[in-house]
Design a protein around this motif. Structure first.
Motif, PDB file in Angstrom:
ATOM      1  N   GLU A 518       0.834  -1.202   0.000  1.00 17.59           N
ATOM      2  CA  GLU A 518       0.000   0.000   0.000  1.00 17.59           C
ATOM      3  C   GLU A 518       0.872   1.256   0.000  1.00 17.59           C
ATOM      4  O   GLU A 518       0.593   2.222  -0.726  1.00 17.59           O
ATOM      5  N   ALA A 519       1.926   1.250   0.793  1.00 24.59           N
ATOM      6  CA  ALA A 519       2.789   2.428   0.883  1.00 24.59           C
ATOM      7  C   ALA A 519       3.492   2.700  -0.442  1.00 24.59           C
ATOM      8  O   ALA A 519       3.630   3.855  -0.869  1.00 24.59           O
ATOM      9  N   GLU A 520       3.935   1.651  -1.121  1.00 25.63           N
ATOM     10  CA  GLU A 520       4.610   1.840  -2.398  1.00 25.63           C
ATOM     11  C   GLU A 520       3.671   2.409  -3.446  1.00 25.63           C
ATOM     12  O   GLU A 520       4.091   3.153  -4.342  1.00 25.63           O
ATOM     13  N   LYS A 521       2.377   2.096  -3.359  1.00 24.36           N
ATOM     14  CA  LYS A 521       1.400   2.569  -4.343  1.00 24.36           C
ATOM     15  C   LYS A 521       0.980   4.023  -4.086  1.00 24.36           C
ATOM     16  O   LYS A 521       0.835   4.808  -5.018  1.00 24.36           O
ATOM     17  N   ASN A 522       0.777   4.375  -2.804  1.00 25.80           N
ATOM     18  CA  ASN A 522       0.066   5.622  -2.523  1.00 25.80           C
ATOM     19  C   ASN A 522       0.737   6.575  -1.535  1.00 25.80           C
ATOM     20  O   ASN A 522       0.192   7.652  -1.283  1.00 25.80           O
ATOM     21  N   TRP A 523       1.901   6.207  -0.972  1.00 28.08           N
ATOM     22  CA  TRP A 523       2.492   7.031   0.075  1.00 28.08           C
ATOM     23  C   TRP A 523       3.968   7.243  -0.194  1.00 28.08           C
ATOM     24  O   TRP A 523       4.608   6.461  -0.897  1.00 28.08           O
ATOM     25  N   LYS A 524       4.512   8.307   0.372  1.00 33.61           N
ATOM     26  CA  LYS A 524       5.913   8.648   0.142  1.00 33.61           C
ATOM     27  C   LYS A 524       6.863   7.868   1.038  1.00 33.61           C
ATOM     28  O   LYS A 524       8.030   7.667   0.691  1.00 33.61           O
ATOM     29  N   ALA A 525       6.387   7.458   2.217  1.00 31.11           N
ATOM     30  CA  ALA A 525       7.269   6.786   3.171  1.00 31.11           C
ATOM     31  C   ALA A 525       6.429   5.983   4.153  1.00 31.11           C
ATOM     32  O   ALA A 525       5.216   6.222   4.296  1.00 31.11           O
ATOM     33  N   LEU A 526       7.082   5.039   4.828  1.00 30.42           N
ATOM     34  CA  LEU A 526       6.413   4.219   5.831  1.00 30.42           C
ATOM     35  C   LEU A 526       7.190   4.299   7.143  1.00 30.42           C
ATOM     36  O   LEU A 526       8.401   4.093   7.180  1.00 30.42           O
ATOM     37  N   VAL A 527       6.462   4.596   8.232  1.00 23.85           N
ATOM     38  CA  VAL A 527       7.029   4.592   9.576  1.00 23.85           C
ATOM     39  C   VAL A 527       6.364   3.479  10.372  1.00 23.85           C
ATOM     40  O   VAL A 527       5.127   3.370  10.387  1.00 23.85           O
ATOM     41  N   ILE A 528       7.162   2.634  11.015  1.00 26.81           N
ATOM     42  CA  ILE A 528       6.620   1.625  11.928  1.00 26.81           C
ATOM     43  C   ILE A 528       6.751   2.183  13.341  1.00 26.81           C
ATOM     44  O   ILE A 528       7.861   2.446  13.810  1.00 26.81           O
ATOM     45  N   TRP A 529       5.626   2.419  13.978  1.00 21.71           N
ATOM     46  CA  TRP A 529       5.585   3.054  15.309  1.00 21.71           C
ATOM     47  C   TRP A 529       4.439   2.443  16.096  1.00 21.71           C
ATOM     48  O   TRP A 529       3.345   2.216  15.548  1.00 21.71           O
ATOM     49  N   GLN A 530       4.680   2.162  17.359  1.00 22.49           N
ATOM     50  CA  GLN A 530       3.629   1.601  18.206  1.00 22.49           C
ATOM     51  C   GLN A 530       3.032   2.704  19.074  1.00 22.49           C
ATOM     52  O   GLN A 530       3.753   3.588  19.543  1.00 22.49           O
ATOM     53  N   THR A 531       1.748   2.644  19.306  1.00 25.18           N
ATOM     54  CA  THR A 531       1.088   3.687  20.096  1.00 25.18           C
ATOM     55  C   THR A 531       1.519   3.677  21.557  1.00 25.18           C
ATOM     56  O   THR A 531       1.297   4.649  22.278  1.00 25.18           O
ATOM     57  N   GLU A 532       2.126   2.587  21.984  1.00 26.15           N
ATOM     58  CA  GLU A 532       2.704   2.511  23.323  1.00 26.15           C
ATOM     59  C   GLU A 532       3.830   1.481  23.287  1.00 26.15           C
ATOM     60  O   GLU A 532       3.826   0.577  22.446  1.00 26.15           O
ATOM     61  N   PRO A 533       4.833   1.623  24.143  1.00 27.70           N
ATOM     62  CA  PRO A 533       5.929   0.647  24.136  1.00 27.70           C
ATOM     63  C   PRO A 533       5.439  -0.700  24.644  1.00 27.70           C
ATOM     64  O   PRO A 533       4.402  -0.758  25.297  1.00 27.70           O
ATOM     65  N   PRO A 534       6.168  -1.783  24.305  1.00 30.50           N
ATOM     66  CA  PRO A 534       7.434  -1.835  23.596  1.00 30.50           C
ATOM     67  C   PRO A 534       7.264  -1.773  22.089  1.00 30.50           C
ATOM     68  O   PRO A 534       6.149  -1.913  21.579  1.00 30.50           O
ATOM     69  N   PHE A 535       8.376  -1.600  21.379  1.00 33.94           N
ATOM     70  CA  PHE A 535       8.318  -1.657  19.918  1.00 33.94           C
ATOM     71  C   PHE A 535       7.905  -3.052  19.485  1.00 33.94           C
ATOM     72  O   PHE A 535       6.958  -3.225  18.739  1.00 33.94           O
ATOM     73  N   SER A 536       8.618  -4.053  19.973  1.00 31.39           N
ATOM     74  CA  SER A 536       8.227  -5.451  19.727  1.00 31.39           C
ATOM     75  C   SER A 536       9.134  -6.361  20.534  1.00 31.39           C
ATOM     76  O   SER A 536      10.350  -6.131  20.594  1.00 31.39           O
ATOM     77  N   VAL A 537       8.548  -7.393  21.134  1.00 30.15           N
ATOM     78  CA  VAL A 537       9.356  -8.369  21.861  1.00 30.15           C
ATOM     79  C   VAL A 537       9.699  -9.579  21.007  1.00 30.15           C
ATOM     80  O   VAL A 537      10.191 -10.576  21.511  1.00 30.15           O
ATOM     81  N   GLY A 538       9.445  -9.461  19.692  1.00 29.62           N
ATOM     82  CA  GLY A 538       9.930 -10.486  18.786  1.00 29.62           C
ATOM     83  C   GLY A 538       8.870 -11.419  18.257  1.00 29.62           C
ATOM     84  O   GLY A 538       7.663 -11.160  18.330  1.00 29.62           O
ATOM     85  N   GLU A 724       8.159  12.684  21.562  1.00 31.15           N
ATOM     86  CA  GLU A 724       8.534  13.353  20.317  1.00 31.15           C
ATOM     87  C   GLU A 724       8.978  12.354  19.253  1.00 31.15           C
ATOM     88  O   GLU A 724       9.388  12.738  18.152  1.00 31.15           O
ATOM     89  N   LEU A 725       8.870  11.072  19.550  1.00 31.52           N
ATOM     90  CA  LEU A 725       9.413  10.032  18.676  1.00 31.52           C
ATOM     91  C   LEU A 725       8.742  10.013  17.307  1.00 31.52           C
ATOM     92  O   LEU A 725       9.420  10.002  16.271  1.00 31.52           O
ATOM     93  N   LEU A 726       7.429  10.009  17.265  1.00 37.10           N
ATOM     94  CA  LEU A 726       6.738   9.928  15.975  1.00 37.10           C
ATOM     95  C   LEU A 726       7.018  11.170  15.134  1.00 37.10           C
ATOM     96  O   LEU A 726       7.223  11.075  13.922  1.00 37.10           O
ATOM     97  N   HIS A 727       7.023  12.330  15.779  1.00 35.32           N
ATOM     98  CA  HIS A 727       7.334  13.575  15.069  1.00 35.32           C
ATOM     99  C   HIS A 727       8.695  13.486  14.394  1.00 35.32           C
ATOM    100  O   HIS A 727       8.837  13.785  13.196  1.00 35.32           O
ATOM    101  N   ALA A 728       9.714  13.058  15.128  1.00 37.85           N
ATOM    102  CA  ALA A 728      11.062  12.975  14.583  1.00 37.85           C
ATOM    103  C   ALA A 728      11.158  11.915  13.491  1.00 37.85           C
ATOM    104  O   ALA A 728      11.831  12.109  12.469  1.00 37.85           O
ATOM    105  N   ALA A 729      10.481  10.777  13.683  1.00 40.00           N
ATOM    106  CA  ALA A 729      10.543   9.691  12.693  1.00 40.00           C
ATOM    107  C   ALA A 729       9.886  10.106  11.381  1.00 40.00           C
ATOM    108  O   ALA A 729      10.386   9.796  10.292  1.00 40.00           O
ATOM    109  N   LYS A 730       8.773  10.806  11.480  1.00 42.37           N
ATOM    110  CA  LYS A 730       8.105  11.257  10.247  1.00 42.37           C
ATOM    111  C   LYS A 730       8.973  12.244   9.482  1.00 42.37           C
ATOM    112  O   LYS A 730       9.046  12.200   8.247  1.00 42.37           O
ATOM    113  N   LEU A 731       9.642  13.142  10.196  1.00 39.48           N
ATOM    114  CA  LEU A 731      10.531  14.085   9.526  1.00 39.48           C
ATOM    115  C   LEU A 731      11.679  13.355   8.821  1.00 39.48           C
ATOM    116  O   LEU A 731      12.061  13.708   7.697  1.00 39.48           O
ATOM    117  N   GLN A 732      12.232  12.332   9.474  1.00 39.02           N
ATOM    118  CA  GLN A 732      13.305  11.560   8.852  1.00 39.02           C
ATOM    119  C   GLN A 732      12.802  10.839   7.602  1.00 39.02           C
ATOM    120  O   GLN A 732      13.487  10.799   6.571  1.00 39.02           O
TER     121      GLN A 732
END
Length: 838
Positions: A518-538, A724-732
């Motif tokens: 979906e991102a390749e078709k319609n979006w400029k970039a993809l950010v993987i971010w969780q609404t609360e920690p952890p990012f992932s335990v695997g 501020e994590l999502l803000h910084a990630a989107k800018l990157q």
């Protein structure tokens, strides 16, 4: 203060005690040039006291420094030789002992050396800021304020910012913005009242707990069993927390309350108990002296028994029926469970909460601007899951208010002071709440106050929300049971996992694949971010069996000390809980018992495919990481184009802890990174370091350390404030997209360490095995990891592609998974929470 851009280039910290040294440590964690001052030592080196304090930082747990090497950036200074250096500092923080006369004398000494724009702040935990300001020349008082860090400064989110009567408004705004973004703090503006907000309420809660514990005849360990995680507070609960803080420090804070709050209706309770004075007189200050309310004898934890003033084995437990009721009740019903309980443990908990609510309601207008500031202060400064007003509101504002009034009338409360009139007004509203989507109640104005409008908070797209506030995470692009893809109005797509602890199973893998398409078709970039920690335990390999989920069971004990527990033993509750759940989510028992290894292999292959898809997608992929990123979660961030991680991110390939190896591309990626630094086509020197990290299942204890371990790249971004994590990630992500992004070319010529590298590592393993340091199975696991990371049985320097490494990973993973000893390790760890060395 003028309106020029506020930049902090250099900071000085006055006082190299525990707090001063740790504040200095956190400054260098944030890459801020820092000078640490202390009285000149009588030794040959006048800076010896500072040097000693900095050395202690390297050994302290939890670690004040993001990496030990940061200690070398703290500059040592003393008041006799180096005061001129203060003129070059933008901020000076005083952190000496809590003595008004000592602080004022120091201010008089340093004031002539401050620069024209230098901000001077006291880290006092409760002394009057206005009174301290009197030690400064009147012309400097507009640049003075209080800035109260909480211990330990690296980890505790709260900083209380306290103005004096002369503090410049722009100076306060600039300092708050600096604290939020560059030091990662949650700033609360407190009034200049004794102990400010968090300590005022937190210490009252502790005193109320002591009072009711004694009234109900409960032992210290019994109180701790009731006032920890059971009610949403840190595992250290009440008296263990007192030991960690220091009984002498606690007594000082109580003493301050007694001397400065004589008009407080609860003043009669602001007294140091005889048993506490007795311990202090004996030099038993708690954890720092290895004896306090608790002591450890061998492996046995003992607790003070007031009946005969001796120590006994700690065995306090909460009533089983009450524990079950609280565990399975809705959050809104927990207070009612306590109040209606027939057991003294329930009645004790109701009394503790009732008097806390009562005190907060009466004192709110005197100590804080609004209810939100009080609640966040307790959450951020004391590690409570929810603040007092949140709990009260969630339990039914009017219902709880009526119960408090009933107990006041019956003489059950600690004081008979009536609840303030605003409590009744809130009860009479259609929606009885102090926290709403429109703001939080402020008793002075009787209105709802919105959050701060300072520009720095625009960076917090989703701040730390309270019960009653709304959180709507953008507009959905697509959603499944496992993932949600969404956006916030620009051309960046955001992907969030919905699985427990953000584990990665087949459904999440499918969701990531769909998200990339979906991102390749319609979006400029993809950010993987969780609404609360952890990012992932695997990886959640349990899912490979497609068997029904088992019923909920009691929490297992924390994960093996070799991987997690040692570092997090004294760490904040939320991190401890994350580690515990992480261990549980490595659950492969169902698959193993069913012998569905083929299905697991299919899932591993899919895992590798998704890792590669993240690397070679036609749009930039950015991982926004906070909290844990373990196993497969670590492998995913290693394959994204860029990672933005909070400093308090804990990253590791920990599979070896349960007898496996990383097989989602992690071994391949470390081998490739070692090859990038190879001299004369020899990656082994760097690969050896990476091998040790994987074989020992090491967990990076900061994002900085994750760079040292190779899990993050040197160019990856580290930020201090998780909000501020999502803000910084989107800018990157957008920066990459706007730079004409193209994915890297596929790696087809990676030099390997080969059979010589594997043999070198194996010889080390042989020595360890013969010395009895590792078992037969440890030896096998170590050999497998070495074989894969060295590129198999090839001549050193041979060139291979990525698929070669991925095939080696899959084969070695499945070979280990099929062994009875690895299966036994996994089963034992899941069943007991302890490692098995078979």
């Amino acid at each position: 203060m003028n309106n020029a851009q506020f930049i902090v280039r250099k900071v000085a910290v006055l006082g190299a005690g525990v707090m001063g040294a740790q504040i200095a440590a956190h400054m260098v964690n944030a890459n801020i040039e820092t000078i640490l001052f202390e009285l000149p030592a009588e030794a040959d080196d006048p800076n010896a006291s500072v040097v000693k304090a900095v050395e202690k930082l390297k050994k302290h747990e939890p670690a004040p420094l993001s990496v030990k090497a940061k200690a070398g950036f703290i500059q040592a200074a003393n008041y006799d030789q180096h005061l001129e250096q203060l003129k070059t500092c933008d901020v000076v923080i005083e952190a000496i002992a809590e003595r008004m006369d000592w602080k004022q004398a120091l201010y008089e000494k340093v004031a002539p050396f401050l620069g024209e724009q230098t901000i001077f702040a006291s880290n006092t935990s409760g002394l009057s800021i206005d009174q301290l300001a009197l030690a400064f020349p009147e012309a400097l008082r507009h640049r003075f304020c209080g800035v109260h860090f909480f211990n330990p400064p690296r980890y505790m989110h709260l900083v209380e910012l306290i103005p004096c009567a002369h503090s410049d408004a722009l100076m306060l705004d600039n300092l708050e913005s600096f604290l939020v973004t560059y030091l990662g703090k949650g700033v609360i503006r407190a009034k200049d009242t004794p102990n400010f907000i968090a300590n005022r309420i937190g210490v009252f809660s502790l005193l109320a707990t002591m009072h009711h514990g004694q009234s109900f005849g409960l032992g210290f360990d019994e109180v701790d069993a009731l006032t920890g995680t059971l009610i949403g507070r840190p595992k250290s609960a009440t008296f263990r927390t007192a030991d960690v803080v220091g009984l002498d420090v606690l007594a000082h804070v109580i003493h301050t309350m007694r001397d400065t709050l004589k008009d407080d209706d609860w003043h009669a309770y602001f007294d140091t108990p005889d048993w506490l004075r007795g311990l202090i007189d004996e030099g038993a200050f708690g954890q720092k002296t290895k004896r306090g309310v608790y002591q450890k004898v061998g492996k046995e934890i003992q607790v003070l028994n007031l009946a005969d003033n001796s120590y006994r084995v700690s065995r306090g437990e909460a009533n089983d029926e009450l524990k079950q009721q609280l565990k399975y009740s809705k959050p809104a019903d927990k207070i009612a469970v306590m109040r209606n309980s027939q057991h003294m443990h329930g009645q004790f908990l109701w009394a503790v909460h009732r008097d806390l609510f009562h005190y907060c309601a009466v004192q709110l207008e005197h100590i804080a601007d609004n209810a939100r500031d009080l609640d966040l202060a307790l959450r951020w400064g004391f590690g409570w899951e929810h603040g007092p007003f949140e709990i009260w509101q969630n339990s039914g504002w009017k219902r709880v208010a009526d119960w408090i009034n009933e107990d006041i009338a019956a003489g059950k409360c600690m004081r008979d002071t009536p609840l303030p009139s605003w409590v009744t007004k809130i009860s009479e509203q259609e929606v009885a709440a102090v926290h709403t989507p429109h703001g939080s109640f402020a008793p002075a104005s009787g209105l709802l106050h919105k959050r701060s409008a300072l520009p720095v908070y625009r960076r917090q797209l989703y701040p730390d929300l309270l019960i009653g506030e709304d959180a709507t995470y953008g507009e959905t692009i697509f959603e499944t049971d496992a993932v949600r893809m969404w956006h916030t109005g620009d051309k960046t797509a955001i992907l969030s996992f919905k699985s427990k602890m953000h584990t990665i199973g087949k459904d999440v893998l499918n969701g990531i694949q769909d998200g990339l398409e979906e991102a390749e078709k319609n979006w400029k970039a993809l950010v993987i971010w969780q609404t609360e920690p952890p990012f992932s335990v695997g990886a959640n390999l349990k899912q490979a069996t497609e068997r029904p989920k088992p019923p909920q069971v009691e929490k297992r004990e924390p994960a093996p000390p070799s991987v997690f527990e040692k570092f997090f033993k004294q760490f904040k509750k939320s991190a401890q809980a994350t580690v515990l759940k992480a261990a549980r989510e490595l659950d492969m028992a169902d698959a193993l018992m069913a012998r569905k290894l083929a299905e697991v292999e299919v899932m591993i292959a899919q895992f590798q495919q998704i890792s590669q898809a993240l690397r070679y997608s036609m749009i930039p992929t950015v991982a926004a990481v906070d909290g844990m990123a373990l196993g497969g979660g670590c492998e995913f961030i290693m394959h994204c184009d860029h990672t933005v991680a909070t400093m308090e991110t804990y990253i590791g390939l920990v599979e070896a802890g349960v007898g496996l190896l990383p097989a989602g591309g992690g071994c391949k990626e470390l081998a490739f990174r070692a090859a990038q630094t190879a001299v004369e086509n020899d990656p082994f020197p760097q690969l050896k370091k990476y091998y040790q990290t994987v074989a020992m299942a090491e967990l990076a204890k900061s994002a900085e350390q994750a760079k040292e371990f190779g899990f993050l790249r040197p160019a990856d971004t580290i930020i201090m404030n998780r909000f501020e994590l999502l803000h910084a990630a989107k800018l990157q992500a957008l920066a990459l997209a706007e730079s004409g992004y193209r994915p890297p070319l596929r790696q087809r010529a990676i030099p390997v360490a080969g059979n010589t590298g594997a043999a070198t590592i194996e010889s080390m393993l042989v020595n360890m095995h013969e010395g009895g340091f590792i078992s037969d199975h440890d030896f096998l696991i170590g050999k497998k990891i070495a074989f894969v990371m060295c590129g198999g049985d090839l001549t050193p320097g041979s060139l291979v592609d990525e698929e070669w490494f991925l095939e080696l990973e899959r084969a070695a993973f499945m070979e280990l998974l099929a062994t009875e000893k690895t299966q036994a390790r996994i089963e034992h760890t899941l069943r007991t929470g302890k490692p098995l060395r078979n």
